[in-house]
Design a protein around this motif. Structure first.
Motif, short mmCIF file in Angstrom:
data_model
loop_
_atom_site.label_atom_id
_atom_site.label_comp_id
_atom_site.label_asym_id
_atom_site.label_seq_id
_atom_site.Cartn_x
_atom_site.Cartn_y
_atom_site.Cartn_z
N TRP A 163 -6.72 -5.67 1.62
CA TRP A 163 -7.78 -5.05 2.43
C TRP A 163 -8.98 -5.72 2.47
O TRP A 163 -9.74 -5.56 3.57
N ASP A 199 0.71 -1.04 -0.04
CA ASP A 199 0.01 -0.02 -0.02
C ASP A 199 0.91 1.19 -0.05
O ASP A 199 0.47 2.25 -0.68
N SER A 249 -2.38 -5.37 -2.38
CA SER A 249 -2.92 -4.26 -1.67
C SER A 249 -4.47 -4.28 -1.50
O SER A 249 -5.01 -4.54 -0.43
N THR A 259 -6.95 2.48 -3.52
CA THR A 259 -6.20 1.61 -4.29
C THR A 259 -6.81 1.21 -5.48
O THR A 259 -6.02 1.14 -6.48
N TYR A 277 -8.83 3.68 2.29
CA TYR A 277 -7.74 2.97 1.58
C TYR A 277 -8.03 1.89 0.50
O TYR A 277 -7.39 1.91 -0.58
N LEU A 278 -9.08 1.25 0.44
CA LEU A 278 -9.73 0.20 -0.56
C LEU A 278 -10.15 1.26 -1.82
O LEU A 278 -9.48 0.91 -2.89
N VAL A 320 -10.46 1.28 5.91
CA VAL A 320 -10.01 0.56 5.11
C VAL A 320 -11.33 0.45 3.99
O VAL A 320 -11.02 0.74 3.01
#
Length: 428
Positions: free
Chosen positions: A383, A36, A379, A350, A346-347, A342
Motif C-alpha cells: 500500500w 490483503d 500488504s 492492515t 486499506y492501510l 488506500v
C-alpha cells in the motif's frame, strides 16, 4: 469483481510502462490483493458482521477511541471514492458509446458520462425488491464479455507480440519501479471487490470457512481471466495500437470477427458498464445510511424515503457527486479513487489487523492468516508503494479528503464530547 474495469483500463495499464512489460502489474497487483485478502479473511471470519471495514476499524482501534474517528473517516471517504468508482463506469459507458457515434466531440462524450449517474439515481429511486429483479438481468452480460474475448484470442496467442518489449523495458531503475507502481494501481482497481463478501458476513452460513475461500478463489480466478484477456488483446492488436484505443474490446472483436461482431461487443460492454455502475451506486448508497443510524455519521443520511424505504439522501448525494466526477478523465478518476481508498481505509485496516492481534488475543479466529505475519507486512509495504508511486494530484486529493474529514470529525466530536475530548473532560 468482474465489471467494466479491464475493458477500460488495459490500455492505461500498458501505457504506464510503455509496453507489454506492464503486464507485470497484474502479478504484483494479484500478490498485493492476495496478501490483503488474507487480512480481510481473518477479520471477516473473526468479526462476521455487516459493514466490513467499518466494524474492523472500530474493533482494532477501540469503538470509543480512535476506532470511532477512523470508522467515521472510512464512511467519509466513501462519499468521494464511491462516486469516483461510479464515474469510472460512466466514463467507460460514454467512451464505448463514442464507438457508435464517432462524430461526438470530447465534451459531448463527457456530458453523456455526467448524465449517466443521474439516470442511475432515477432507476434506483424505488423499493429494493424491484431493483433486485433488474440486477439479476444486468449481471448476465459480465462474464460473457470476458469469455468471448478469451476464447476468441486463445487460438491467436503470439509470444512474439507478448514479448515485443521496447528498448530498456526491463532496466531496473526508478522509472521502471514508478511505472510498475502505476500499473499495479490500475490492476488493483480491476481486482477490487475481492473483499465484498465481508460486507455480507451476517448473511453467510459458516463465515469462518466460506469468507476466506471466497476471497482467495476470487482473486486467483479473476487474475487468471485478466491476464488471459490482456494476452489476447496484445496477440491480435500490436501494443502500440492498444495504447491509443478507447474501446479496445470492440477493436479486438472487429479485427477478428468483423464489424457486426464489433458492434455486438460494444453493446455488451455498454451493458456491463451500466451493470457495474448500477450495482456500485446501489451498494455504496447503503454505507453512509448504516453509519448514520449507528450515530457515527451525519444524521441526515439516516433518512429513508417515506414510501420506498430506501436511503434517498445518500443515493442522491452519491449520484450528484458521481455526475460531477464523470466530467473528468479515466487517468484522473481511477488514481484518485485508489489513493483515497488506500490512504484512509486499506492501510489503516492492515495496521489495525496487527493491533487487534495484540489487543484481543482471546478473540475467536476461525481462520488465521497463513504465514503470519508476512502477508500483513507485504500488504502494508504494498500500500505504501502504491501511494508512493502515485501521481501528485491523486495523492493530494486523497490527503485533502483525509484532512477535511478529520477536521469535521474533531469539530463534531468536540461539540458532542466524544473521543478524544471526552477523555480530557473526564480527567478535569
Amino acid at each position: 469483481m468482474v465489471g467494466i474495469g479491464p475493458y477500460i483500463t488495459i490500455p492505461l495499464l500498458l501505457a504506464t510502462m510503455g509496453g507489454p512489460q506492464a503486464m507485470l502489474g497484474w502479478f504484483v497487483g494479484a500478490l498485493l490483493a492476495f496478501c490483503d485478502g488474507l487480512v480481510w479473511a481473518e477479520l471477516g471470519a473473526a468479526l462476521p458482521k455487516a459493514g466490513g471495514s467499518y466494524n474492523y476499524l472500530r474493533a482494532a482501534y477501540g469503538p470509543a477511541g480512535a476506532g470511532r474517528w477512523l470508522s467515521f473517516l472510512m464512511v467519509w471517504q466513501i462519499i468521494f471514492s464511491a462516486p469516483l468508482s461510479v464515474a469510472s463506469g460512466s466514463i467507460g459507458f460514454a467512451n464505448y458509446l463514442h464507438y457508435f457515434f464517432p462524430q461526438l466531440s470530447e465534451w459531448g462524450v463527457r456530458a453523456i458520462a455526467a448524465l449517466f449517474p443521474l439516470l442511475l439515481v432515477a432507476l434506483l429511486y424505488r423499493r429494493i425488491g424491484a431493483i433486485g429483479k433488474i440486477s439479476v438481468v444486468l449481471v448476465g452480460g459480465v462474464l460473457i464479455g470476458c469469455l468471448w474475448i478469451i476464447l476468441s484470442g486463445l487460438p491467436h496467442l503470439s509470444a512474439a507480440r507478448l514479448f515485443d518489449f521496447p528498448p530498456n523495458a526491463l532496466h531496473l531503475n526508478w522509472v521502471f519501479y514508478a511505472g510498475l507502481g502505476h500499473a499495479t494501481l490500475y490492476a488493483l482497481y480491476d481486482y477490487f471487490g475481492y473483499y465484498n463478501v465481508c460486507y455480507l458476513a451476517e448473511e453467510i452460513r459458516d463465515p469462518g470457512r466460506v469468507i476466506p475461500r471466497a476471497i482467495m478463489f476470487s482473486i486467483l480466478t479473476v487474475g487468471t481471466l485478466y491476464v488471459l484477456m490482456t494476452a489476447s488483446f496484445l496477440s491480435v492488436i500490436p501494443w502500440r495500437q492498444v495504447l491509443e484505443s478507447k474501446f479496445i474490446a470492440s477493436d479486438f472483436i472487429r479485427t477478428l470477427q468483423g464489424a457486426a461482431a464489433g458492434n455486438v461487443m460494444t453493446a455488451l460492454i455498454m451493458w456491463i458498464a451500466f451493470s457495474s455502475a448500477f450495482s456500485l451506486l446501489l451498494g455504496y448508497s447503503r454505507i453512509p445510511y448504516v453509519a448514520a443510524v449507528d450515530g457515527n455519521f451525519f444524521r441526515v443520511f439516516a433518512r429513508l424515503h417515506p414510501k420506498g424505504e430506501f436511503p434517498y439522501v445518500s443515493l442522491i448525494t452519491l449520484g450528484i457527486l458521481a455526475s460531477i466526477f464523470s466530467l473528468g478523465k479515466l487517468n484522473e478518476v481511477i488514481p484518485g479513487l485508489i489513493a483515497t481508498r488506500v490512504l484512509i481505509q486499506y492501510l489503516p485496516q492492515t495496521i489495525g489487523f496487527f493491533l487487534l492481534r495484540v489487543r484481543a488475543p482471546e478473540l475467536n479466529r476461525p481462520f488465521r492468516m497463513w504465514f503470519y505475519p508476512l502477508p500483513g507486512i507485504v500488504s502494508i509495504c504494498g500500500w505504501v508503494y502504491v501511494l508512493g508511486t502515485s501521481a501528485a494530484r491523486p495523492l493530494i486529493f486523497a490527503v485533502a479528503v483525509f484532512l477535511v474529514g478529520s477536521t469535521i470529525y474533531f469539530v463534531r466530536s468536540k461539540i458532542r464530547r466524544e473521543w478524544p475530548f471526552a477523555k480530557a473532560e473526564i480527567g478535569n
